[in-house]
Design an enzyme around this catalytic site. Structure first.
Site, PDB file in Angstrom:
ATOM      1  N   ASP A 257      28.435  -9.847  71.903  1.00 59.17           N
ATOM      2  CA  ASP A 257      29.114 -10.284  73.125  1.00 59.17           C
ATOM      3  C   ASP A 257      30.511  -9.690  73.091  1.00 59.17           C
ATOM      4  OD1 ASP A 257      30.168 -11.497  75.343  1.00 59.17           O
ATOM      5  OD2 ASP A 257      29.852 -13.554  74.669  1.00 59.17           O
ATOM      6  N   MET A 258      30.805  -8.772  74.003  1.00 57.49           N
ATOM      7  CA  MET A 258      32.074  -8.043  73.917  1.00 57.49           C
ATOM      8  C   MET A 258      32.626  -7.730  75.304  1.00 57.49           C
ATOM      9  SD  MET A 258      30.696  -4.216  72.979  1.00 57.49           S
ATOM     10  CE  MET A 258      31.781  -3.314  74.095  1.00 57.49           C
ATOM     11  N   ALA A 259      33.946  -7.681  75.374  1.00 57.72           N
ATOM     12  CA  ALA A 259      34.608  -7.180  76.568  1.00 57.72           C
ATOM     13  C   ALA A 259      34.694  -5.662  76.463  1.00 57.72           C
ATOM     14  CB  ALA A 259      36.006  -7.779  76.685  1.00 57.72           C
TER      15      ALA A 259
ATOM     16  N   HIS B  52      33.631 -16.903  87.671  1.00 62.26           N
ATOM     17  CA  HIS B  52      33.694 -16.734  86.220  1.00 62.26           C
ATOM     18  C   HIS B  52      32.588 -17.565  85.580  1.00 62.26           C
ATOM     19  CE1 HIS B  52      35.206 -17.572  82.124  1.00 62.26           C
ATOM     20  NE2 HIS B  52      35.734 -16.369  82.224  1.00 62.26           N
TER      21      HIS B  52
ATOM     22  N   LYS C 141      35.874   6.220  76.976  1.00 57.40           N
ATOM     23  CA  LYS C 141      34.512   5.702  76.798  1.00 57.40           C
ATOM     24  C   LYS C 141      34.407   4.270  77.320  1.00 57.40           C
ATOM     25  CE  LYS C 141      33.649   8.637  72.763  1.00 57.40           C
ATOM     26  NZ  LYS C 141      33.343   8.676  71.315  1.00 57.40           N
TER      27      LYS C 141
END
Length: 281
Positions: free
Chosen positions: A188-190, A130, A240
Site C-alpha cells: 500500500d503506497m502513495a 477520501h 517514474k
C-alpha cells in the site's frame, strides 16, 4: 460556511487504547452526524484499520473533517452508492457523494461478486470521497482468497517532474495477494515520496521532514512541513512516480468518469464543492 478542519488535527500521543472501543466511539460520532449505523461502522473500521497499521495520517485524525463536511452538506450520507452499469466482468459504481469508505466497500463487494462468477473483475468508481487506506480493501479481498489491485486519485499535491505547482494527487496504489497459510503479500503506497498527511502530522508535532519529500512555493527543496504544505510533494523516483500518478488518474478519473487533475477537490481547503474522487478496483 466556516473553513474545513485543518489537516493533522488528530491528537498525537503515546497512549494505548482498546481498538474495539475506538471503533465504537467513532461509530457513535458518525451516527450523531446523521450516518446510518451500518455505514458508520464501515467508516469507523476503515479509520481504526489505518491506525492499527501505524498509518495515522489516514486514521482517526481524519474523523473531524469527515464530520465537518457532512455537516456542511459537502458529503451526502442520505443516498447509497449505486451500480450504474454491469456487463460481463465490468461495472461502474456511482458513489452518490457518500463517505469514501462506504463507497469503497460497495465497490469492493461488487468486484468480489463479479470475480466470483467470472474469475476476474474491473470496477470503476466515480463521485466518491477520501476512502481511507487502500490496504483496508486489500485485506478483505485476501480474506476471500482473492488478489486485489486497488487505486484512487486524490486532490492536487504532487508537482510534475520539473514543475513547481501541484497537478496530481498522491494517487495511492495497493496490491493484496493471499499466500495460503503463509503471510500474504500486501503493498500500500502513495506515488509521492510521502503522503501529505504525514507532513501535516510533522507540522502538528513541530518536527522537520526529511529532505527530498517536498518543495516550497518557489520550487526549492524544504524540510519545513509548513512550507511543504504550501508548496508541493515530490513523486517517488522522479519522472517514474509522476508517470505512475498520471496512470492512476487516467484509470480512476478519466475512465471511471470522476474528477481528474484539478477536478479532484480538496478534502480540507474547499468548502464549496464535493471531492468527486475516483477509484479503480
Amino acid at each position: 460556511m466556516k473553513p474545513m478542519q485543518r489537516e493533522g488535527v488528530g491528537v498525537v500521543c503515546p497512549n494505548r487504547y482498546d481498538w474495539k472501543r475506538l471503533e465504537q466511539f467513532a461509530t457513535a460520532i458518525f451516527v450523531r452526524a446523521g450516518v446510518s449505523t451500518r455505514d458508520a461502522e464501515t467508516v469507523a473500521r476503515s479509520l481504526v484499520h489505518a491506525d492499527l497499521r501505524g498509518v495515522h495520517s489516514h486514521g482517526l485524525a481524519r474523523m473531524p473533517v469527515y464530520v465537518e463536511r457532512i455537516s456542511a452538506g459537502l458529503i451526502d450520507v442520505s443516498k447509497a452508492p449505486v451500480i450504474l452499469r454491469k456487463a460481463g466482468a465490468t461495472a461502474v459504481v456511482d458513489g452518490m457523494n457518500h463517505l469514501g469508505a462506504v463507497v469503497g466497500e460497495a465497490a469492493l463487494q461488487t468486484a468480489i461478486e463479479i470475480a466470483g462468477k467470472n474469475g476476474t473483475a474491473i470496477v470503476g468508481v466515480r463521485c466518491s470521497n477520501h476512502f481511507g487506506a487502500c490496504s483496508y480493501y486489500a485485506e478483505q479481498a485476501i480474506q476471500k482468497g482473492m488478489i486485489l489491485f486497488v487505486m484512487s486519485n486524490a486532490p492536487q499535491t504532487m508537482a510534475p517532474t520539473g514543475g513547481i505547482r501541484p497537478f496530481f494527487g498522491s494517487n495511492p496504489i495497493a496490491a493484496g495477494i493471499p499466500a495460503g497459510s503463509a503471510p500474504p503479500f500486501l503493498l500500500d503506497m502513495a506515488t509521492t515520496v510521502a503522503a501529505r498527511g504525514k507532513i501535516a502530522l510533522a507540522r502538528k508535532k513541530g518536527e522537520a521532514i526529511p529532505k527530498g519529500w517536498a518543495i516550497d512555493e518557489r520550487g526549492r527543496d524544504t524540510t519545513d512541513p509548513a512550507e511543504a504544505l504550501r508548496g508541493a510533494l515530490l513523486p517517488i523516483g522522479g519522472a517514474k512516480g509522476y508517470g505512475i500518478a498520471m496512470f492512476v488518474d487516467i484509470l480512476c478519473g478519466l475512465l471511471a468518469g470522476a474528477g481528474y487533475g484539478p477536478g479532484v477537490h480538496s478534502l480540507y481547503d474547499n468548502d464549496e464543492h464535493p471531492q468527486n474522487v475516483g477509484h479503480f478496483f
